[in-house]
Design a protein around this motif. Structure first.
Motif, PDB file in Angstrom:
ATOM      1  N   ALA A 155      -4.953  -0.589   1.476  1.00 34.28           N
ATOM      2  CA  ALA A 155      -6.159  -1.134   0.872  1.00 34.28           C
ATOM      3  C   ALA A 155      -7.365  -0.631   1.647  1.00 34.28           C
ATOM      4  CB  ALA A 155      -6.112  -2.656   0.888  1.00 34.28           C
ATOM      5  N   ALA A 156      -8.261   0.044   0.951  1.00 31.43           N
ATOM      6  CA  ALA A 156      -9.465   0.586   1.572  1.00 31.43           C
ATOM      7  C   ALA A 156     -10.652  -0.264   1.158  1.00 31.43           C
ATOM      8  CB  ALA A 156      -9.682   2.032   1.150  1.00 31.43           C
ATOM      9  N   SER A 157     -11.309  -0.864   2.121  1.00 31.31           N
ATOM     10  CA  SER A 157     -12.501  -1.662   1.827  1.00 31.31           C
ATOM     11  C   SER A 157     -13.725  -0.919   2.349  1.00 31.31           C
ATOM     12  CB  SER A 157     -12.409  -3.035   2.474  1.00 31.31           C
ATOM     13  OG  SER A 157     -12.283  -2.921   3.883  1.00 31.31           O
ATOM     14  N   GLY A 158     -14.842  -1.234   1.759  1.00 29.47           N
ATOM     15  CA  GLY A 158     -16.061  -0.530   2.121  1.00 29.47           C
ATOM     16  C   GLY A 158     -16.431   0.433   1.009  1.00 29.47           C
ATOM     17  N   ASN A 159     -16.669   1.674   1.354  1.00 27.59           N
ATOM     18  CA  ASN A 159     -17.075   2.650   0.351  1.00 27.59           C
ATOM     19  C   ASN A 159     -15.925   3.030  -0.573  1.00 27.59           C
ATOM     20  OD1 ASN A 159     -19.622   2.727   1.508  1.00 27.59           O
ATOM     21  ND2 ASN A 159     -19.138   4.452   2.820  1.00 27.59           N
ATOM     22  N   SER A 160     -16.272   3.477  -1.774  1.00 24.67           N
ATOM     23  CA  SER A 160     -15.253   3.924  -2.724  1.00 24.67           C
ATOM     24  C   SER A 160     -14.585   5.189  -2.205  1.00 24.67           C
ATOM     25  CB  SER A 160     -15.906   4.204  -4.074  1.00 24.67           C
ATOM     26  OG  SER A 160     -14.971   4.813  -4.937  1.00 24.67           O
ATOM     27  N   ILE A 161     -13.272   5.280  -2.453  1.00 20.75           N
ATOM     28  CA  ILE A 161     -12.534   6.467  -2.054  1.00 20.75           C
ATOM     29  C   ILE A 161     -12.323   7.420  -3.221  1.00 20.75           C
ATOM     30  CG2 ILE A 161     -11.403   5.348  -0.099  1.00 20.75           C
ATOM     31  CD1 ILE A 161      -8.895   5.036  -1.829  1.00 20.75           C
ATOM     32  N   GLN A 209     -12.046   9.208  12.100  1.00 24.10           N
ATOM     33  CA  GLN A 209     -12.762   7.941  12.205  1.00 24.10           C
ATOM     34  C   GLN A 209     -11.985   6.771  11.643  1.00 24.10           C
ATOM     35  OE1 GLN A 209     -16.616   9.323  10.281  1.00 24.10           O
ATOM     36  NE2 GLN A 209     -17.412   8.038  11.922  1.00 24.10           N
ATOM     37  N   TYR A 210     -11.099   7.049  10.674  1.00 23.44           N
ATOM     38  CA  TYR A 210     -10.516   5.939   9.932  1.00 23.44           C
ATOM     39  C   TYR A 210      -8.994   5.995   9.920  1.00 23.44           C
ATOM     40  CZ  TYR A 210     -15.310   5.795   8.236  1.00 23.44           C
ATOM     41  OH  TYR A 210     -16.677   5.747   8.162  1.00 23.44           O
ATOM     42  N   TRP A 211      -8.396   5.128  10.696  1.00 21.88           N
ATOM     43  CA  TRP A 211      -6.959   4.915  10.690  1.00 21.88           C
ATOM     44  C   TRP A 211      -6.690   3.439  10.473  1.00 21.88           C
ATOM     45  CZ3 TRP A 211      -3.423   8.700  10.655  1.00 21.88           C
ATOM     46  CH2 TRP A 211      -3.773   9.952  11.143  1.00 21.88           C
ATOM     47  N   GLY A 212      -5.632   3.157   9.708  1.00 24.52           N
ATOM     48  CA  GLY A 212      -5.190   1.781   9.615  1.00 24.52           C
ATOM     49  C   GLY A 212      -4.384   1.409  10.849  1.00 24.52           C
ATOM     50  N   GLN A 213      -3.896   0.180  10.864  1.00 30.44           N
ATOM     51  CA  GLN A 213      -3.143  -0.303  12.016  1.00 30.44           C
ATOM     52  C   GLN A 213      -1.688   0.150  11.973  1.00 30.44           C
ATOM     53  OE1 GLN A 213      -3.631  -2.062   9.331  1.00 30.44           O
ATOM     54  NE2 GLN A 213      -1.662  -3.036   8.908  1.00 30.44           N
ATOM     55  N   GLY A 214      -1.261   0.635  10.835  1.00 31.07           N
ATOM     56  CA  GLY A 214       0.107   1.108  10.696  1.00 31.07           C
ATOM     57  C   GLY A 214       1.046   0.016  10.228  1.00 31.07           C
ATOM     58  N   THR A 215       2.124   0.426   9.595  1.00 35.11           N
ATOM     59  CA  THR A 215       3.171  -0.494   9.165  1.00 35.11           C
ATOM     60  C   THR A 215       4.516   0.134   9.508  1.00 35.11           C
ATOM     61  OG1 THR A 215       4.011  -1.818   7.303  1.00 35.11           O
ATOM     62  CG2 THR A 215       3.220   0.391   6.774  1.00 35.11           C
ATOM     63  N   GLN A 216       5.385  -0.664  10.112  1.00 38.58           N
ATOM     64  CA  GLN A 216       6.669  -0.155  10.588  1.00 38.58           C
ATOM     65  C   GLN A 216       7.678  -0.064   9.443  1.00 38.58           C
ATOM     66  OE1 GLN A 216       7.774   0.736  13.927  1.00 38.58           O
ATOM     67  NE2 GLN A 216       9.508   1.505  12.723  1.00 38.58           N
ATOM     68  N   VAL A 217       8.309   1.086   9.346  1.00 28.70           N
ATOM     69  CA  VAL A 217       9.422   1.281   8.416  1.00 28.70           C
ATOM     70  C   VAL A 217      10.656   1.609   9.249  1.00 28.70           C
ATOM     71  CG1 VAL A 217      10.386   2.734   6.599  1.00 28.70           C
ATOM     72  CG2 VAL A 217       7.984   2.040   6.497  1.00 28.70           C
ATOM     73  N   THR A 218      11.672   0.799   9.093  1.00 28.17           N
ATOM     74  CA  THR A 218      12.912   1.003   9.824  1.00 28.17           C
ATOM     75  C   THR A 218      14.058   1.139   8.835  1.00 28.17           C
ATOM     76  OG1 THR A 218      12.101  -0.299  11.700  1.00 28.17           O
ATOM     77  CG2 THR A 218      14.478   0.093  11.571  1.00 28.17           C
ATOM     78  N   VAL A 219      14.731   2.266   8.907  1.00 27.66           N
ATOM     79  CA  VAL A 219      15.884   2.508   8.037  1.00 27.66           C
ATOM     80  C   VAL A 219      17.127   2.392   8.899  1.00 27.66           C
ATOM     81  CG1 VAL A 219      16.995   4.058   6.412  1.00 27.66           C
ATOM     82  CG2 VAL A 219      14.491   4.051   6.635  1.00 27.66           C
ATOM     83  N   SER A 220      17.904   1.381   8.617  1.00 27.91           N
ATOM     84  CA  SER A 220      19.068   1.102   9.445  1.00 27.91           C
ATOM     85  C   SER A 220      20.115   0.352   8.655  1.00 27.91           C
ATOM     86  CB  SER A 220      18.661   0.266  10.664  1.00 27.91           C
ATOM     87  OG  SER A 220      19.790  -0.091  11.440  1.00 27.91           O
ATOM     88  N   GLN A 229     -18.716   3.553   5.747  1.00 21.55           N
ATOM     89  CA  GLN A 229     -17.670   2.914   6.537  1.00 21.55           C
ATOM     90  C   GLN A 229     -16.511   2.504   5.641  1.00 21.55           C
ATOM     91  OE1 GLN A 229     -17.341   2.294   9.804  1.00 21.55           O
ATOM     92  NE2 GLN A 229     -19.259   3.275  10.393  1.00 21.55           N
ATOM     93  N   VAL A 230     -15.313   2.729   6.136  1.00 22.27           N
ATOM     94  CA  VAL A 230     -14.103   2.355   5.409  1.00 22.27           C
ATOM     95  C   VAL A 230     -13.176   1.647   6.373  1.00 22.27           C
ATOM     96  CG1 VAL A 230     -12.073   3.208   4.189  1.00 22.27           C
ATOM     97  CG2 VAL A 230     -14.306   4.273   3.788  1.00 22.27           C
ATOM     98  N   GLN A 231     -12.584   0.568   5.924  1.00 23.67           N
ATOM     99  CA  GLN A 231     -11.533  -0.099   6.681  1.00 23.67           C
ATOM    100  C   GLN A 231     -10.235   0.043   5.898  1.00 23.67           C
ATOM    101  OE1 GLN A 231     -14.539  -2.078   5.927  1.00 23.67           O
ATOM    102  NE2 GLN A 231     -15.336  -1.011   7.714  1.00 23.67           N
ATOM    103  N   LEU A 232      -9.181   0.379   6.597  1.00 17.10           N
ATOM    104  CA  LEU A 232      -7.883   0.616   5.952  1.00 17.10           C
ATOM    105  C   LEU A 232      -6.869  -0.400   6.464  1.00 17.10           C
ATOM    106  CD1 LEU A 232      -7.784   4.495   6.394  1.00 17.10           C
ATOM    107  CD2 LEU A 232      -8.547   3.229   4.387  1.00 17.10           C
TER     108      LEU A 232
END
Length: 123
Positions: free
Chosen positions: A23-29, A111-122, A1-4
């Motif tokens: 940041a990946a927690s759980g098993n080594s990547i 199986q493993y996606w993070g929640q995402g981070t918004q990048v806005t170029v403006s 299991q990996v959490q991102l």
């Protein structure tokens, strides 16, 4: 299991820079491939950059970001970074971390996606 967990997004002017962290927690990547994806409004999610995390750290990029973005681990355990320079309007998107996978070609790992981070170029 990996959490991102992704971080580092924000609002930046054209030509500016941002550094995204995953940041990946759980098993080594180590020994696996990790990727950064992005999804702009109304568009499909696309792979932006990927890295196979071995001693040699092979990487791949889409043409649109070559020479501007750099994916790396920074020699930090279970971290993947995306340094984004010379940002353009068209880089605006939600950026997601994904993995691990046995190879870059095997990405994404559904199986493993993070929640995402918004990048806005403006301006």
């Amino acid at each position: 299991q990996v959490q991102l967990v992704e971080s580092g997004g924000g609002l930046v002017q054209p030509g500016g820079s941002l550094r995204l962290s995953c940041a990946a927690s759980g098993n080594s990547i180590y020994g696996y491939a990790m990727g950064w994806y992005r999804q702009a409004p109304g568009k499909q999610r696309e792979l932006v950059a990927a890295i196979l995390i071995t001693d040699e750290e092979s990487t791949t990029y889409i043409d649109a970001v070559k020479g501007r973005f750099t994916i790396s681990t920074g020699n930090a355990q279970n971290m993947v970074y995306l340094q984004m320079n010379s940002l353009k309007y068209e880089d605006t998107a939600v950026y997601y971390c994904n993995g691990p996978a046995v190879s870059i070609q095997a990405l994404p790992n559904p199986q493993y996606w993070g929640q995402g981070t918004q990048v806005t170029v403006s301006s």
